[in-house]
Design an enzyme around this catalytic site. Structure first.
Site, PDB file in Angstrom:
ATOM      1  N   VAL A   1       0.830  -1.212   0.000  1.00 19.93           N
ATOM      2  CA  VAL A   1       0.000   0.000   0.000  1.00 19.93           C
ATOM      3  C   VAL A   1       0.863   1.261   0.000  1.00 19.93           C
ATOM      4  O   VAL A   1       0.511   2.267  -0.609  1.00 19.93           O
ATOM      5  CB  VAL A   1      -1.017  -0.012   1.166  1.00 19.93           C
ATOM      6  CG1 VAL A   1      -0.347   0.174   2.513  1.00 19.93           C
ATOM      7  CG2 VAL A   1      -2.096   1.032   0.966  1.00 19.93           C
ATOM      8  N   ASP A   2       2.007   1.213   0.659  1.00 24.75           N
ATOM      9  CA  ASP A   2       2.922   2.352   0.707  1.00 24.75           C
ATOM     10  C   ASP A   2       3.350   2.752  -0.706  1.00 24.75           C
ATOM     11  O   ASP A   2       3.249   3.918  -1.103  1.00 24.75           O
ATOM     12  CB  ASP A   2       4.130   1.987   1.573  1.00 24.75           C
ATOM     13  CG  ASP A   2       5.070   3.156   1.870  1.00 24.75           C
ATOM     14  OD1 ASP A   2       4.674   4.321   1.668  1.00 24.75           O
ATOM     15  OD2 ASP A   2       6.187   2.883   2.328  1.00 24.75           O
TER      16      ASP A   2
END
Length: 180
Positions: free
Chosen positions: A39-40
């Site tokens: 997700v980062d």
């Protein structure tokens, strides 16, 4: 039967957190805040280079804490970067650090007048936190915070895959929570 006022402020959705038009999305970040996997990386790619440039001015972020930036090319106005713990068996303070991520993110949202915040599953990917435990901690930390605070008015748990979505639905199903 009366609806629990806290439960009415919680929602779970399945999808891509980078597409949500909310006050803030939370990034499951690493300590550098400069992007990574999962997700980062997705948030950094979707936000564009301005996000990395702003993150470079922050000097990183310790595990269990959070920092806020603008959302840049995202539909969300802000990104709150929360650094979850790497799971090392559960006896190294991981639970307190994970709980702190949620409280810190909610505190920043409140301080900045953010009405709607969306969380991914923090620390369950590369950081290896057991998903059932992480889900229970996330929901409990958010519920406890909301008991004493008016903001944020809505908290979304955004799950990318069906397994996580089902897990959060199950965790949230006891209180009349909006399930999307």
């Amino acid at each position: 039967m009366a609806t629990d006022p806290i439960s009415s402020r919680l929602r779970v959705v399945r999808g891509d957190i980078t597409t949500l038009a909310v006050g803030a999305i939370v990034n499951a970040a690493n300590e550098s805040l400069l992007g990574g996997g999962g997700v980062d990386g997705a948030i950094h790619r979707a936000a564009g280079p301005g996000l990395k440039q702003e993150c470079q001015t922050l000097g990183g972020c310790p595990t269990g804490q959070a920092r806020i930036t603008q959302g840049y090319n995202l539909p969300a106005r802000h990104v709150i970067h929360a650094v979850g713990p790497r799971y090392r068996g559960g006896s190294s303070g991981e639970e307190a650090l994970l709980r702190s991520c949620y409280v810190e993110a909610m505190t920043l949202a409140e301080h900045h007048g953010i009405e709607t915040i969306a969380f991914p599953c923090i620390a369950t990917g590369l950081f290896g936190y057991p998903k059932d435990e992480a889900c229970a901690i996330a929901v409990d930390a958010v519920r406890l915070f909301l008991r004493g605070h008016d903001l944020p008015r809505e908290v979304i748990f955004c799950c990318f895959d069906q397994e996580d979505y089902d897990r959060y639905r199950e965790e949230l199903s006891g209180g009349g929570i909006a399930l999307s």
